[in-house]
Enzyme design. Structure first.
Site, short mmCIF file in Angstrom:
data_model
loop_
_atom_site.label_atom_id
_atom_site.label_comp_id
_atom_site.label_asym_id
_atom_site.label_seq_id
_atom_site.Cartn_x
_atom_site.Cartn_y
_atom_site.Cartn_z
N SER A 250 -5.07 -11.90 26.53
CA SER A 250 -5.87 -12.54 25.48
C SER A 250 -6.87 -13.49 26.14
CB SER A 250 -4.96 -13.34 24.55
OG SER A 250 -4.39 -14.43 25.27
N ASP B 184 -7.46 -8.28 25.06
CA ASP B 184 -6.96 -8.36 23.68
C ASP B 184 -7.78 -9.39 22.89
OD1 ASP B 184 -5.14 -7.80 21.61
OD2 ASP B 184 -3.81 -9.45 22.20
N GLU C 297 -11.79 -4.19 15.30
CA GLU C 297 -10.90 -4.63 14.21
C GLU C 297 -11.67 -4.82 12.92
OE1 GLU C 297 -8.06 -7.74 15.13
OE2 GLU C 297 -8.25 -8.56 13.11
N HIS D 128 0.00 -12.50 13.20
CA HIS D 128 0.39 -12.89 14.55
C HIS D 128 1.45 -14.00 14.52
CE1 HIS D 128 -3.59 -11.03 15.50
NE2 HIS D 128 -2.83 -10.49 16.43
N GLY D 129 2.23 -14.10 15.58
CA GLY D 129 3.18 -15.19 15.72
C GLY D 129 4.57 -14.84 15.24
N HIS E 87 -1.40 -4.68 15.00
CA HIS E 87 -1.22 -6.00 15.63
C HIS E 87 -0.11 -6.75 14.92
CE1 HIS E 87 -4.86 -6.52 18.27
NE2 HIS E 87 -5.07 -5.33 17.72
N ALA F 76 3.05 -7.14 15.53
CA ALA F 76 4.15 -6.22 15.26
C ALA F 76 5.51 -6.68 15.80
CB ALA F 76 3.80 -4.84 15.83
N ASP G 244 3.59 -9.58 21.44
CA ASP G 244 3.50 -10.78 22.27
C ASP G 244 4.68 -11.71 21.96
OD1 ASP G 244 2.85 -12.95 23.77
OD2 ASP G 244 0.86 -13.26 22.96
P1 13P Z 1 2.91 -10.66 17.69
O1 13P Z 1 2.58 -12.12 17.57
O2 13P Z 1 3.57 -10.13 16.47
O3 13P Z 1 3.69 -10.34 18.92
O4 13P Z 1 1.50 -9.87 17.82
C1 13P Z 1 0.83 -9.79 19.04
C2 13P Z 1 -0.53 -9.20 18.93
O5 13P Z 1 -0.93 -8.66 17.93
C3 13P Z 1 -1.38 -9.31 20.12
O6 13P Z 1 -2.65 -8.79 19.90
O1 G3H Z 2 -2.91 -11.69 19.37
C1 G3H Z 2 -2.66 -12.76 19.87
C2 G3H Z 2 -1.74 -12.86 21.01
O2 G3H Z 2 -0.45 -13.17 20.57
C3 G3H Z 2 -2.28 -13.83 22.01
O3 G3H Z 2 -1.97 -15.16 21.75
O4 G3H Z 2 -4.12 -16.38 22.12
O5 G3H Z 2 -1.90 -17.55 22.32
O6 G3H Z 2 -2.65 -15.91 24.05
P1 G3H Z 2 -2.71 -16.32 22.61
ZN ZN Z 3 -3.31 -9.10 17.87
#
Ligand code: 13P
Ligand code: G3H
Ligand code: ZN
Length: 307
Positions: A49, A81, A134, A180-181, A210, A212, A255
């Protein structure tokens, strides 16, 4: 071996499975993911990322990933990403490290998203690099109180078709209710499968899911047992991921599950062996736990044995 996203997703699309894309930001996470890919004989996407690049550096991570990919017999995609910053995506394309980039223009007005995505597709394709784009807001389905609000945020199937045709992108990230998260749902896991089916019928490029992560309870409980305060964390159920893959998702992004596995491994080790202060020993169990998580994902996505 290093390859493009288009290459690995072509086969996944044809054979109806998904390739796992795992976010890395240091050596240990990369090693854990690569160990899993070897053990499962699976293709893999290594994602970085913008935050990961800020933390560790593009050249640093790029060099590590290139070395790991060169030594591996598995197809390895090195992917940027969520490139939201246009100039950073250009830098990634020109760096010579990436075989795939994602331009995330989802927060831009639709026409602007098309314009910038298209421009980056032309630039990337000239260098043999794939582009993921996206459309729609990747945000929790529970955030939308009405059907109108849901329709306004989740990916519109007709618009997705037009977007793909006009930009020429190689893969499309769709918003069907994940976020996310580690806190995705207050109640049960919930995805808009009807929307996914309609998008799949119309859009012919591979689709990406994403947000997931599943927040597996054994790992979550290990985190909690050793002091991490994540009681309310909730992810997408395994059954829903399997269904999404069956309905045509070909790339699944993870992630948060790596983060909690890392946390669970480190906390347990430090609790049980407080006399040890060697980082190599402290990070060992965390790495093993991350490998275990990634292997389980690869089996669930159907990518085991496909590399
Ligand atoms: P998660 O936070 O569900 O793992 O998603 C990660 C993601 O979409 C990274 O692009
Ligand atoms: O899609 C997002 C990823 O989980 C990346 O997270 O921006 O904290 O590295 P980050
Ligand atoms: Zn993502």
């Amino acid at each position: 071996m290093l390859t493009t996203l288009t290459n690995v997703l072509k086969k996944a699309h044809r054979q109806n499975y998904a390739v796992g894309a795992f976010n890395i930001n240091n050596l240990e996470i990369l090693q854990a993911v690569m160990d899993a890919a070897e053990a499962e004989r699976a293709p893999v996407v290594i994602s970085t990322s913008e935050g990961a690049l800020k933390y560790a550096g593009m050249e640093e991570l790029g060099t590590l990933v290139h070395l790991a990919a060169k030594r591996s017999k598995r197809p390895v995609v090195f992917h940027l990403d969520h490139g939201k910053n246009y100039d950073l995506v250009v830098r990634a394309i020109k760096s010579g490290f990436y075989t795939s980039v994602m331009f995330d223009g989802s927060s831009l007005p639709y026409k602007e998203n098309i314009k910038l995505t298209k421009r980056l597709v032309t630039m990337a394709h000239r260098r043999g690099i794939s582009v993921e784009a996206e459309l729609g807001a990747i945000a929790g389905i529970e955030d939308f109180v009405s059907v109108e609000e849901k329709d306004a945020h989740l990916t519109d199937p007709e618009q997705a078709l037009e977007f793909v045709q006009r930009t020429g992108c190689d893969a499309l990230a769709v918003a069907i209710g994940t976020s996310h998260g580690a806190y995705k749902f207050g109640g049960d896991s919930q995805l808009d499968f009807k929307r996914l089916t309609t998008i799949k019928d119309l859009v012919k490029v591979p689709l990406v899911l994403h947000g997931a992560s599943g927040i597996p309870s054994t790992i979550k409980n290990q985190c909690i047992k050793y002091g991490c305060k994540i009681e309310k964390a909730k992810g997408v159920s395994d059954a829903h991921i399997r269904r999404a893959v069956k309905l045509g998702i070909n790339k699944v992004n993870i992630d948060s599950d790596l983060r909690i596995a890392f946390d669970a491994g480190v906390r347990k080790f430090l609790h049980e062996q407080p006399e040890v202060f060697d980082p190599r020993k402290i990070l060992g169990p965390a790495k093993e736990l991350m490998t275990k998580v990634v292997r389980q994902k690869m089996r669930m996505f159907g990518s085991t044995g496909k590399g």
